[in-house]
Design a protein around this motif. Structure first.
Motif, PDB file in Angstrom:
ATOM      1  N   GLN A   1      -7.872  17.417  12.650  1.00  0.00           N
ATOM      2  CA  GLN A   1      -6.976  17.953  11.898  1.00  0.00           C
ATOM      3  C   GLN A   1      -5.306  17.381  12.216  1.00  0.00           C
ATOM      4  OE1 GLN A   1      -7.196  19.189   8.789  1.00  0.00           O
ATOM      5  NE2 GLN A   1      -8.914  19.547   9.219  1.00  0.00           N
ATOM      6  N   PRO A   2      -4.185  16.515  11.425  1.00  0.00           N
ATOM      7  CA  PRO A   2      -3.369  16.303  11.789  1.00  0.00           C
ATOM      8  C   PRO A   2      -2.208  16.620  11.855  1.00  0.00           C
ATOM      9  CG  PRO A   2      -4.089  15.857   9.245  1.00  0.00           C
ATOM     10  CD  PRO A   2      -5.426  16.479   9.760  1.00  0.00           C
ATOM     11  N   THR A   3      -1.378  16.498  12.716  1.00  0.00           N
ATOM     12  CA  THR A   3      -0.154  17.807  12.849  1.00  0.00           C
ATOM     13  C   THR A   3       0.248  17.585  10.992  1.00  0.00           C
ATOM     14  OG1 THR A   3       1.045  15.858  13.556  1.00  0.00           O
ATOM     15  CG2 THR A   3      -0.115  17.290  15.184  1.00  0.00           C
ATOM     16  N   SER A   4       2.042  17.419  11.467  1.00  0.00           N
ATOM     17  CA  SER A   4       2.500  18.032  10.352  1.00  0.00           C
ATOM     18  C   SER A   4       3.779  16.162  10.041  1.00  0.00           C
ATOM     19  CB  SER A   4       3.522  18.780  10.156  1.00  0.00           C
ATOM     20  OG  SER A   4       4.692  18.826  11.552  1.00  0.00           O
ATOM     21  N   GLU A   5       3.415  15.139  11.616  1.00  0.00           N
ATOM     22  CA  GLU A   5       3.971  14.184  11.500  1.00  0.00           C
ATOM     23  C   GLU A   5       3.578  12.940  10.213  1.00  0.00           C
ATOM     24  OE1 GLU A   5       5.746  12.864  14.991  1.00  0.00           O
ATOM     25  OE2 GLU A   5       4.393  14.616  16.069  1.00  0.00           O
ATOM     26  N   VAL A   6       4.533  12.585   9.386  1.00  0.00           N
ATOM     27  CA  VAL A   6       3.882  11.604   8.370  1.00  0.00           C
ATOM     28  C   VAL A   6       4.712  10.182   8.787  1.00  0.00           C
ATOM     29  CG1 VAL A   6       3.565  11.156   6.501  1.00  0.00           C
ATOM     30  CG2 VAL A   6       2.952  13.339   7.338  1.00  0.00           C
ATOM     31  N   MET A   7       4.676   8.937   8.520  1.00  0.00           N
ATOM     32  CA  MET A   7       5.136   8.199   8.130  1.00  0.00           C
ATOM     33  C   MET A   7       4.335   7.244   8.091  1.00  0.00           C
ATOM     34  SD  MET A   7       7.025   5.579  11.188  1.00  0.00           S
ATOM     35  CE  MET A   7       7.937   6.937  12.222  1.00  0.00           C
ATOM     36  N   ASP A   8       4.490   6.720   6.399  1.00  0.00           N
ATOM     37  CA  ASP A   8       4.765   5.738   5.860  1.00  0.00           C
ATOM     38  C   ASP A   8       5.112   4.013   5.714  1.00  0.00           C
ATOM     39  OD1 ASP A   8       3.335   7.195   4.159  1.00  0.00           O
ATOM     40  OD2 ASP A   8       4.728   7.933   2.368  1.00  0.00           O
ATOM     41  N   VAL A   9       4.271   3.077   5.580  1.00  0.00           N
ATOM     42  CA  VAL A   9       4.298   2.066   6.205  1.00  0.00           C
ATOM     43  C   VAL A   9       4.209   0.525   5.168  1.00  0.00           C
ATOM     44  CG1 VAL A   9       4.257   0.376   8.405  1.00  0.00           C
ATOM     45  CG2 VAL A   9       4.483   2.890   8.554  1.00  0.00           C
ATOM     46  N   PRO A  10       4.954   0.138   5.299  1.00  0.00           N
ATOM     47  CA  PRO A  10       4.523  -1.018   3.937  1.00  0.00           C
ATOM     48  C   PRO A  10       3.525  -1.542   4.689  1.00  0.00           C
ATOM     49  CG  PRO A  10       6.542  -1.385   3.635  1.00  0.00           C
ATOM     50  CD  PRO A  10       6.645  -0.008   5.100  1.00  0.00           C
ATOM     51  N   MET A  11       2.900  -2.129   4.093  1.00  0.00           N
ATOM     52  CA  MET A  11       0.837  -2.345   4.700  1.00  0.00           C
ATOM     53  C   MET A  11       1.369  -4.351   4.842  1.00  0.00           C
ATOM     54  SD  MET A  11      -2.708  -3.142   3.018  1.00  0.00           S
ATOM     55  CE  MET A  11      -2.403  -1.872   2.299  1.00  0.00           C
ATOM     56  N   GLU A  12       2.451  -4.638   5.019  1.00  0.00           N
ATOM     57  CA  GLU A  12       2.377  -6.480   5.157  1.00  0.00           C
ATOM     58  C   GLU A  12       3.358  -5.976   7.170  1.00  0.00           C
ATOM     59  OE1 GLU A  12       6.234  -5.800   1.827  1.00  0.00           O
ATOM     60  OE2 GLU A  12       3.718  -5.535   2.585  1.00  0.00           O
ATOM     61  N   GLU A  13       4.031  -5.096   7.463  1.00  0.00           N
ATOM     62  CA  GLU A  13       4.613  -4.611   8.235  1.00  0.00           C
ATOM     63  C   GLU A  13       3.324  -4.051   9.794  1.00  0.00           C
ATOM     64  OE1 GLU A  13       7.807  -1.805   8.664  1.00  0.00           O
ATOM     65  OE2 GLU A  13       8.313  -2.593   6.554  1.00  0.00           O
TER      66      GLU A  13
ATOM     67  N   MET B   1      -1.001   3.802  -0.746  1.00  0.00           N
ATOM     68  CA  MET B   1      -0.322   4.575  -2.029  1.00  0.00           C
ATOM     69  C   MET B   1       0.478   3.092  -2.061  1.00  0.00           C
ATOM     70  SD  MET B   1       2.083   7.078  -0.586  1.00  0.00           S
ATOM     71  CE  MET B   1       1.077   7.792   0.863  1.00  0.00           C
ATOM     72  N   LYS B   2       0.578   3.176  -4.184  1.00  0.00           N
ATOM     73  CA  LYS B   2       0.985   1.928  -3.841  1.00  0.00           C
ATOM     74  C   LYS B   2       2.709   2.520  -4.241  1.00  0.00           C
ATOM     75  CE  LYS B   2       0.880  -2.059  -6.896  1.00  0.00           C
ATOM     76  NZ  LYS B   2      -0.017  -2.823  -7.342  1.00  0.00           N
ATOM     77  N   GLN B   3       3.931   1.751  -3.962  1.00  0.00           N
ATOM     78  CA  GLN B   3       4.905   2.298  -4.247  1.00  0.00           C
ATOM     79  C   GLN B   3       5.922   0.855  -4.892  1.00  0.00           C
ATOM     80  OE1 GLN B   3       7.295   4.065  -1.214  1.00  0.00           O
ATOM     81  NE2 GLN B   3       6.053   5.308  -0.917  1.00  0.00           N
ATOM     82  N   GLY B   4       6.026   1.091  -6.274  1.00  0.00           N
ATOM     83  CA  GLY B   4       7.070   0.029  -6.833  1.00  0.00           C
ATOM     84  C   GLY B   4       5.208  -1.558  -7.322  1.00  0.00           C
ATOM     85  N   GLU B   5       5.950  -2.242  -6.317  1.00  0.00           N
ATOM     86  CA  GLU B   5       4.942  -3.853  -6.310  1.00  0.00           C
ATOM     87  C   GLU B   5       4.373  -3.083  -4.230  1.00  0.00           C
ATOM     88  OE1 GLU B   5       3.873  -5.538  -8.072  1.00  0.00           O
ATOM     89  OE2 GLU B   5       4.470  -4.619  -9.908  1.00  0.00           O
ATOM     90  N   GLN B   6       4.638  -2.423  -3.990  1.00  0.00           N
ATOM     91  CA  GLN B   6       4.239  -2.430  -2.713  1.00  0.00           C
ATOM     92  C   GLN B   6       3.247  -1.320  -2.205  1.00  0.00           C
ATOM     93  OE1 GLN B   6       7.321  -1.664   0.028  1.00  0.00           O
ATOM     94  NE2 GLN B   6       7.410  -3.216   0.920  1.00  0.00           N
ATOM     95  N   TRP B   7       2.371  -1.716  -1.250  1.00  0.00           N
ATOM     96  CA  TRP B   7       0.676  -0.989  -1.158  1.00  0.00           C
ATOM     97  C   TRP B   7       1.573  -0.488   0.726  1.00  0.00           C
ATOM     98  CZ3 TRP B   7      -3.098   0.689  -4.170  1.00  0.00           C
ATOM     99  CH2 TRP B   7      -3.142   0.474  -4.581  1.00  0.00           C
ATOM    100  N   ILE B   8       1.625   0.288   0.329  1.00  0.00           N
ATOM    101  CA  ILE B   8       2.199   2.093   1.509  1.00  0.00           C
ATOM    102  C   ILE B   8       0.560   2.661   2.433  1.00  0.00           C
ATOM    103  CG2 ILE B   8       3.498   3.757   2.069  1.00  0.00           C
ATOM    104  CD1 ILE B   8       5.310   0.717   1.117  1.00  0.00           C
ATOM    105  N   VAL B   9       0.895   2.202   3.648  1.00  0.00           N
ATOM    106  CA  VAL B   9      -0.143   3.399   4.804  1.00  0.00           C
ATOM    107  C   VAL B   9      -0.020   4.230   5.289  1.00  0.00           C
ATOM    108  CG1 VAL B   9      -2.023   2.999   6.029  1.00  0.00           C
ATOM    109  CG2 VAL B   9      -1.508   0.657   4.874  1.00  0.00           C
ATOM    110  N   ARG B  10      -0.274   5.823   4.692  1.00  0.00           N
ATOM    111  CA  ARG B  10       0.198   6.817   5.310  1.00  0.00           C
ATOM    112  C   ARG B  10      -0.172   6.947   6.637  1.00  0.00           C
ATOM    113  NH1 ARG B  10       1.941  12.213   2.339  1.00  0.00           N
ATOM    114  NH2 ARG B  10       3.602  10.207   2.014  1.00  0.00           N
ATOM    115  N   TYR B  11       0.842   7.117   7.946  1.00  0.00           N
ATOM    116  CA  TYR B  11       0.382   7.229   9.062  1.00  0.00           C
ATOM    117  C   TYR B  11       0.140   8.986  10.007  1.00  0.00           C
ATOM    118  CZ  TYR B  11      -1.103   2.393   9.747  1.00  0.00           C
ATOM    119  OH  TYR B  11      -1.864   1.460   9.790  1.00  0.00           O
ATOM    120  N   GLU B  12      -0.158   9.508   9.832  1.00  0.00           N
ATOM    121  CA  GLU B  12      -0.194  10.438  11.174  1.00  0.00           C
ATOM    122  C   GLU B  12      -1.000  10.877  12.363  1.00  0.00           C
ATOM    123  OE1 GLU B  12      -1.549  14.056   7.943  1.00  0.00           O
ATOM    124  OE2 GLU B  12      -2.591  12.307   6.340  1.00  0.00           O
ATOM    125  N   LYS B  13      -0.298  12.062  12.689  1.00  0.00           N
ATOM    126  CA  LYS B  13      -1.088  12.216  14.216  1.00  0.00           C
ATOM    127  C   LYS B  13      -1.087  13.535  14.592  1.00  0.00           C
ATOM    128  CE  LYS B  13       1.906  11.395  17.816  1.00  0.00           C
ATOM    129  NZ  LYS B  13       2.484  10.926  18.592  1.00  0.00           N
TER     130      LYS B  13
END
Length: 223
Positions: free
Chosen positions: A181-193, A211-223
């Motif tokens: 189970q993740p905590t409440s910390e979330v960070m969204d990072v473009p896949m190319e980074e 997820m996709k934001q505009g033309e970018q694919w984003i990976v959500r990170y949690e801890k």
């Protein structure tokens, strides 16, 4: 193992045996022929199919007596490329690591969600198997269908590194007998980074969705 209908398609799913090998090879060839760039497909040899069938880790979907799709898990050798090490799994428990392996759906039967359906059935099967503690898989960045498949099956990203002679891969995994189970910390990072993702993964974060934001694919990170 399972019998029913998906989108009006009558379906039976069972563990495959060595007698199914000719049909497996036929489906694989049909998939290769339908690809725009077949040279990028990593086909399985008869020897590799035989191992999966002998280990009873390959299931198939039949419709009206015809095999139309298959999906496999792999009991891997403990070698230098072992994915358990990539996620920090204990060295003395590597024999309890299972891999998600190949999925093939005959081109005539795409659009029914067979890959995900077979994946859920396989995961349910291995979750009740006390021989294994964790399932791992690798996916290339921007292989969006495969990434979505892994997230749908409950796997999360535990590492991003070069594998198989320098090919960049996400290492997905899911523990079978305990939940995370993740905590409440979330960070969204473009896949190319790449470096930002590696930094997060090395400091206790996990990739949990796409997820996709505009033309970018984003990976959500949690801890």
């Amino acid at each position: 193992m399972w019998q029913g209908e998906i989108k009006g398609l009558p379906l039976q799913v069972r563990v495959l045996t060595l007698s199914d090998l000719p049909e497996l090879l036929s489906i694989q060839e049909a998939v290769i022929q339908a690809l725009a760039e077949p040279e990028h497909y990593q086909s399985l040899s008869i020897k590799e199919f035989t191992k999966l069938l002998t280990d009873q880790t390959l299931i198939g979907a039949t419709s009206e007596g015809r095999l139309i799709a298959f999906r496999a898990m792999l009991i891997p050798p403990i070698d230098d490329e072992h994915l358990g090490r990539d996620i920090g799994w204990p060295e003395d428990s590597l024999e309890r690591v299972l891999y998600q392996e190949v999925t093939n759906v005959h081109p005539d039967f795409r659009g029914y969600g067979l890959q995900t359906h077979l994946g859920k059935l396989l995961m349910s099967q291995v979750e009740s198997d006390n021989r294994f503690d964790v399932v791992c898989a690798t996916v290339a960045p921007f292989n969006i269908p495969s990434m979505k498949d892994k997230f749908t099956l409950g796997l999360r990203i535990g590492a991003l590194k070069e594998k198989y002679g320098g090919k960049l891969r996400y290492i997905f995994y899911k523990e079978l007998h305990r939940s995370w189970q993740p905590t409440s910390e979330v960070m969204d990072v473009p896949m190319e980074e790449r470096m930002k993702q590696v930094e997060l993964l090395q400091t206790g974060w996990f990739g949990t969705c796409l997820m996709k934001q505009g033309e970018q694919w984003i990976v959500r990170y949690e801890k």
